[in-house]
Scaffold this active site. Sequence first.
Site, PDB file in Angstrom:
ATOM      1  N   HIS A 127      -2.965 -41.755 -11.443  1.00 36.17           N
ATOM      2  CA  HIS A 127      -3.244 -41.255 -12.786  1.00 36.17           C
ATOM      3  C   HIS A 127      -3.501 -39.752 -12.725  1.00 36.17           C
ATOM      4  CE1 HIS A 127      -3.649 -45.054 -15.081  1.00 36.17           C
ATOM      5  NE2 HIS A 127      -3.931 -45.547 -13.882  1.00 36.17           N
TER       6      HIS A 127
ATOM      7  N   GLU B  53      -4.062 -37.738 -15.123  1.00 38.44           N
ATOM      8  CA  GLU B  53      -5.112 -37.378 -16.089  1.00 38.44           C
ATOM      9  C   GLU B  53      -6.509 -37.654 -15.558  1.00 38.44           C
ATOM     10  OE1 GLU B  53      -4.409 -41.745 -16.937  1.00 38.44           O
ATOM     11  OE2 GLU B  53      -3.254 -40.025 -16.218  1.00 38.44           O
TER      12      GLU B  53
ATOM     13  N   CYS C 205       1.505 -44.781 -13.759  1.00 36.69           N
ATOM     14  CA  CYS C 205       1.025 -46.091 -13.320  1.00 36.69           C
ATOM     15  C   CYS C 205       2.061 -47.165 -13.689  1.00 36.69           C
ATOM     16  CB  CYS C 205      -0.366 -46.381 -13.881  1.00 36.69           C
ATOM     17  SG  CYS C 205      -1.223 -47.712 -13.000  1.00 36.69           S
TER      18      CYS C 205
END
Length: 218
Positions: free
Chosen positions: A198, A200, A89
């Site tokens: 992202h 994750e 990001c």
Amino acid sequence: MQKVVIIDYGSGNLRSAAKAFERMNSELGLNFTIEVSSETDIVMRADRVVLPGVGSFPDCYTGVAKQEGLLEALNEIVITKARPFLGICVGMQLMASRGYENGETIGFNWIEGDVIAIKKSNAQVKIPHMGWNELDIMVKDHLVIENLCNIAQKPHVYFVHSFHMVPKKSDHILAVTEYGQRVTAMVGKDNMIGTQFHPEKSQKTGLQLIANFLKWSP
């Protein structure tokens, strides 16, 4: 034992990133230590570096710069020693030359280009860009992208941002997404990878990308 260092400079969202890396390290049977740290000596001993980022470009740059010796350590470990690097990001955006959020702020200048606002081209385009979007892979043979397209025809990943990087050289763009315009979703150069999304938070696709990064030997 090799070490993955996730840089802590006050940007938040570190635990979810660390958990995703710990999970893939375990599932792949690798032997990495996953450590969250802002200490220069720990960063300098990293075998792989991850730079998350939540917030504005200038705030994140300031967060890195105010940690004594951290920016110099990042340049040494990533540019001079060429250890694998993943920016997430705003962590990806900081790789650029400049950011134009709330004025002009210098970046790391690792990938020449600018970070500019996403255009609100019509009423359907909401800013910030938040949610799931398809990835269009531009460079099929990069090892960090390997197997992402086998998960779905076009893999879906999770975005939260209002700005995106526009590299000067188009061959530094690894993937894009459409959001009222072509938005840079992933960049790469040498030992460096950056994702605007992202990983994750991107479920199976994101975990596959993290697994690829852990196995990548640029």
